[in-house]
Design an enzyme around this catalytic site. Structure first.
Site, mmCIF file in Angstrom:
data_model
loop_
_atom_site.group_PDB
_atom_site.id
_atom_site.type_symbol
_atom_site.label_atom_id
_atom_site.label_comp_id
_atom_site.label_asym_id
_atom_site.label_seq_id
_atom_site.Cartn_x
_atom_site.Cartn_y
_atom_site.Cartn_z
ATOM 1 N N HIS A 165 19.307 -12.246 114.998
ATOM 2 C CA HIS A 165 20.377 -12.031 114.022
ATOM 3 C C HIS A 165 19.844 -11.415 112.729
ATOM 4 O O HIS A 165 19.011 -12.010 112.043
ATOM 5 C CB HIS A 165 21.042 -13.381 113.727
ATOM 6 N N ASP A 203 20.576 -12.164 119.827
ATOM 7 C CA ASP A 203 21.535 -12.744 118.874
ATOM 8 C C ASP A 203 22.849 -13.036 119.590
ATOM 9 O O ASP A 203 23.460 -12.116 120.147
ATOM 10 C CB ASP A 203 21.758 -11.752 117.725
ATOM 11 N N SER A 233 25.611 -9.725 109.430
ATOM 12 C CA SER A 233 26.539 -10.769 109.870
ATOM 13 C C SER A 233 27.912 -10.513 109.250
ATOM 14 O O SER A 233 28.468 -9.419 109.424
ATOM 15 C CB SER A 233 25.989 -12.151 109.495
#
Length: 357
Positions: free
Chosen positions: A311, A286, A47
């Protein structure tokens, strides 16, 4: 964290460039302390951490041999990615799980607004959704649902598959149930049958830190228009965003800084000229994959993804419920990194013999 972002002397250090500079200092210190001058370093992150990993390799190639950037939305800046990219993937995830669930969610927003506009409408919605405190505005409920659906899609991974759980609640409500009763059943399925549901939870330290970063440099124009997702219209408005950040922190966001400092426009053309040894990994379930690198840029800038991944799933611990596609994705990443390390030691050997070209 709350005190840190209020301190004008401290919060100025809270930025991505400072973060990777600190990592550079730390890694060099560790190599010196343990006499590991020739040991290769691979930076890994997911991320925001995935963005940092890719940027670290670009800015400090003399320190990091390579990077694995998992679920790194490095193209969600400066309008490179369409605003509705994130919510389009959320909507697709729900539609693929259940078309009836998707359509019920899509219809619910207008019903919420219609009821809220009536006399005692907010009190009715507060009772209907068992809120811990009375709703002051329909946006509180809509924002809560927005966050729940987005979280379910973003982390739609085995063995639970949250999107399936939410839709199971919505679709599993008794026949003839009102749409809002179905939506509430989705909340109960996902969150549990609590005595009440808190529409305004206290932000975590991560939330507080990210708010500061988005108000300074990480300006990601995530939004959606009218009828282009299963959500209500909520386009990103830079002018309103700037006003909100000035009100919160007394600072103006820098919407073009990330692409100025790290690049982003024409990313494939630019990176193939100078960058190497970066894996951009994504799971296509995601929502942030909409702003990720999904195609190889060069032989050493590789995109690895799975159709049903979520994710940062590839960098989580191995589990017995992992699907075969996830195992294959991880094996591919390991094989690529092993190749970098093998070449690194071959280059060192050649350098010692004076045969390095």
């Amino acid at each position: 964290m709350e005190e840190a972002v209020k301190d004008e002397d401290t919060r100025g250090y809270f930025n991505s460039a400072q973060a990777i500079a600190d990592y550079a200092e730390l890694l060099l210190h560790i190599k010196e302390k343990y006499s590991a001058k020739n040991s290769p370093i691979i930076v890994i992150g997911g991320s925001y951490g995935g963005m940092l990993a890719s940027w670290f390799r670009m800015k400090y190639p003399h320190i990091a041999l390579g990077a694995l950037a998992s679920s790194a939305p490095i193209l969600y800046f400066d309008n490179i990615t369409p605003q509705n990219g994130y919510y389009s993937v959320v909507s697709r995830d729900f539609k693929e799980a259940s078309k009836s669930c998707y359509h019920n969610i899509r219809k619910s927003w207008e019903i919420i607004d219609k009821i809220a506009s009536r006399k005692n409408g907010l009190s009715y919605l507060s009772r209907k959704f068992k809120t811990c405190s009375k709703l002051n505005d329909p946006f509180e409920l809509k924002d809560y649902l927005d966050s729940m659906y987005s979280e379910a899609a973003q982390y739609n991974s085995p063995p639970s598959y949250p999107v399936t759980i939410v839709c199971g609640g919505i679709d599993g409500a008794p026949k003839g149930s009102h749409i809002l009763d179905r939506i509430f059943a989705g909340i109960v399925a996902y969150k549990g049958n609590s005595s009440c549901h808190n529409m305004n939870p206290k932000p975590s330290e991560t939330d507080l830190g990210w708010r500061w970063q988005t108000c300074t440099e990480m300006v990601m124009p995530v939004g959606r228009g009218e009828n282009d997702t299963m959500f209500y219209s909520d386009p990103f408005n830079l002018n309103n965003f700037i006003k909100d950040c000035k009100k919160k922190y007394g600072v103006s966001p820098r919407p073009h800084w990330i692409t100025t400092y790290y690049g982003g426009q024409d990313i494939k053309l630019i990176l193939q000229r100078f960058a190497s040894n970066i894996i951009f990994s994504n799971g296509l379930r995601d929502p942030y994959s909409s702003a990720g690198i999904l195609q190889d840029i060069s032989h050493s800038l590789q995109a690895v993804h799975t159709r049903n991944g979520s994710h940062c799933l590839d960098i989580l611990s191995k589990d017995s419920t992992d699907p075969e596609c996830l195992t294959m994705q991880r094996n591919t990443e390991v094989k690529i990194i092993e190749g970098w390390i093998t070449k690194h030691y071959a280059d060192l050997k050649a350098l010692k013999k004076g045969k390095m070209h």
